[in-house]
Design a protein around this motif. Sequence first.
Motif, short mmCIF file in Angstrom:
data_model
loop_
_atom_site.label_atom_id
_atom_site.label_comp_id
_atom_site.label_asym_id
_atom_site.label_seq_id
_atom_site.Cartn_x
_atom_site.Cartn_y
_atom_site.Cartn_z
N ASP A 1 0.82 -1.22 0.00
CA ASP A 1 0.00 0.00 0.00
C ASP A 1 0.85 1.26 0.00
O ASP A 1 0.52 2.27 0.63
N ASN A 2 1.99 1.19 -0.70
CA ASN A 2 2.90 2.33 -0.85
C ASN A 2 3.58 2.74 0.45
O ASN A 2 3.95 3.89 0.64
N GLY A 3 3.78 1.79 1.35
CA GLY A 3 4.48 2.10 2.59
C GLY A 3 4.93 0.85 3.32
O GLY A 3 4.50 -0.26 3.02
N GLY B 1 4.25 3.13 10.68
CA GLY B 1 5.55 3.11 10.04
C GLY B 1 5.85 4.34 9.21
O GLY B 1 5.76 5.47 9.69
N THR B 2 6.16 4.12 7.94
CA THR B 2 6.53 5.22 7.05
C THR B 2 5.33 5.83 6.36
O THR B 2 5.49 6.65 5.45
N GLY B 3 4.12 5.43 6.80
CA GLY B 3 2.90 5.89 6.17
C GLY B 3 2.51 4.97 5.02
O GLY B 3 3.35 4.26 4.48
N TYR B 4 1.22 4.97 4.70
CA TYR B 4 0.74 4.10 3.63
C TYR B 4 -0.61 4.60 3.14
O TYR B 4 -1.15 5.58 3.66
N LYS B 5 -1.15 3.93 2.13
CA LYS B 5 -2.45 4.32 1.57
C LYS B 5 -3.53 3.34 2.03
O LYS B 5 -3.25 2.15 2.21
N LYS B 6 -4.74 3.85 2.21
CA LYS B 6 -5.84 2.97 2.58
C LYS B 6 -7.07 3.30 1.74
O LYS B 6 -7.23 4.43 1.25
N LEU B 7 -7.91 2.30 1.58
CA LEU B 7 -9.16 2.47 0.84
C LEU B 7 -10.21 2.99 1.81
O LEU B 7 -10.59 2.32 2.76
N THR C 1 -6.89 7.29 0.50
CA THR C 1 -6.34 8.35 1.33
C THR C 1 -4.99 7.93 1.91
O THR C 1 -4.65 6.75 1.94
N ASP C 2 -4.24 8.90 2.39
CA ASP C 2 -2.92 8.65 2.95
C ASP C 2 -2.97 8.57 4.47
O ASP C 2 -3.57 9.42 5.13
N VAL C 3 -2.36 7.54 5.02
CA VAL C 3 -2.18 7.41 6.46
C VAL C 3 -0.80 7.99 6.78
O VAL C 3 0.20 7.54 6.21
N PRO C 4 -0.71 8.99 7.67
CA PRO C 4 0.58 9.65 7.93
C PRO C 4 1.61 8.71 8.56
O PRO C 4 1.27 7.74 9.25
#
Length: 440
Positions: free
Chosen positions: A53-55, A93-99, A111-114
Amino acid sequence: MNSKFIFRSILAVAVVTASSCKPELKTATPSKGNADFSRYISVGNSLTSGFADNGLYLEGQQNSYPLMIATQMQTVGGGAFSTPFFNANQSDGTGYKKLSGFTATGDPVITDVPAQAVIGSATVPGFGTVPLFTKYTGDLNNYGVPGIRLNNITLTYYGNLNPYFERLLPNTSPANTIPYLSFVTAKPYTFFSMWLGNNDVLGYATGGASVPADFPTDKALFAQLYNLAAGTMVKGGTGGAGTAKGVVATIPDVLSTPYFTTVTLKALLTAVQASAPTVQAIFIQPGSGAPRPATADDYFLLPLKAANVIGKPNAAGIPYGLHPLNPVESKYVLDKAEAAVIVDYTNSYNATIKSVAAANGLALMDANALFKSYAAGRVVNGAAVSAAYITGNLFSLDGIHLTPLGYAIVANEFIKSINSQYGSSIPIVDVTKYRGVKFP
């Protein structure tokens, strides 16, 4: 883009009819064969680390394929396996994307999780600013470093450039003195998995072939370094017995991932023609030459959908992508020639990997063939799994890295390859325990 994303995989229930004759079930007794799994280490990049998820975040790390393999190895004498987990207070962690949901037309809202593990940054002359992550100081078996290329493994200063690697290095040793290959072999081990080389072509592809520095690693250099890596790994590390067995993996065809297959020319034209029926072409800026109409041989990248720029006018009033004077930028598209470069280098790298595996008596997991087999979809334990974005459940939201279910499928392919090469009978992973894409 097809907007019908709201589908959930339904597990089929097999009904077994009882009968008066009950067949005797034969089960294989777990065996290590002629391998020693007492200390297994995993070497590789983001796929090895559990990146998703990009993180890189805790849930992804907990569902990495090396940890799954190590857990199964414990039934045949495997030892403990330590992963550089983020702690519970930094689980993002380093942040990721979620649906987060879906639009009225069915498009996903992502959306982005910081990040929670970023503690600062450092300026590296010639490279710019890089983040610093919370240090990991425990035991280590999973050496997966997101972003690492094969042509980085001997660099003495690589810890200054890659915060994922710097996070693993001890505070007592300056980051600019330890090459990755030396770091992973600093302690003895008996078995290893190595999945390196993906990033040597991936960065060029995901950047739309628009960043010269990301051009694929020279083929001869790749072969030289892969031979060095495998030849070093089979020695078993400093203080080891001098020999170690292992498994290596080929490089997947990145062009078959959702990052490159989700946004199609047909879908773009359909969306535009809903309000502008006279539009007959999407114009792109190819890697060389003048802007031209896109064809079915061109690949549009997933970020183009997120950018939501098609049809929007520039300062001169020219709609983006609908006129040669305002074409889709090169960073959002791979033209036919650029795609051919990716295929050519991937094939060359994989020929090297297969050759080196054979020369060193290593097991081989053909990830390229595995991922291609899911392009049209397969049924796994009754669940439909494919390379489709979101609905396929194999790939995570970044369109490149895998879901926990995807990593479980990969773990099983590694295990099957190990069993075949070394005569072991490590049990495979129960993939039904792992999720696909997480819905809100």
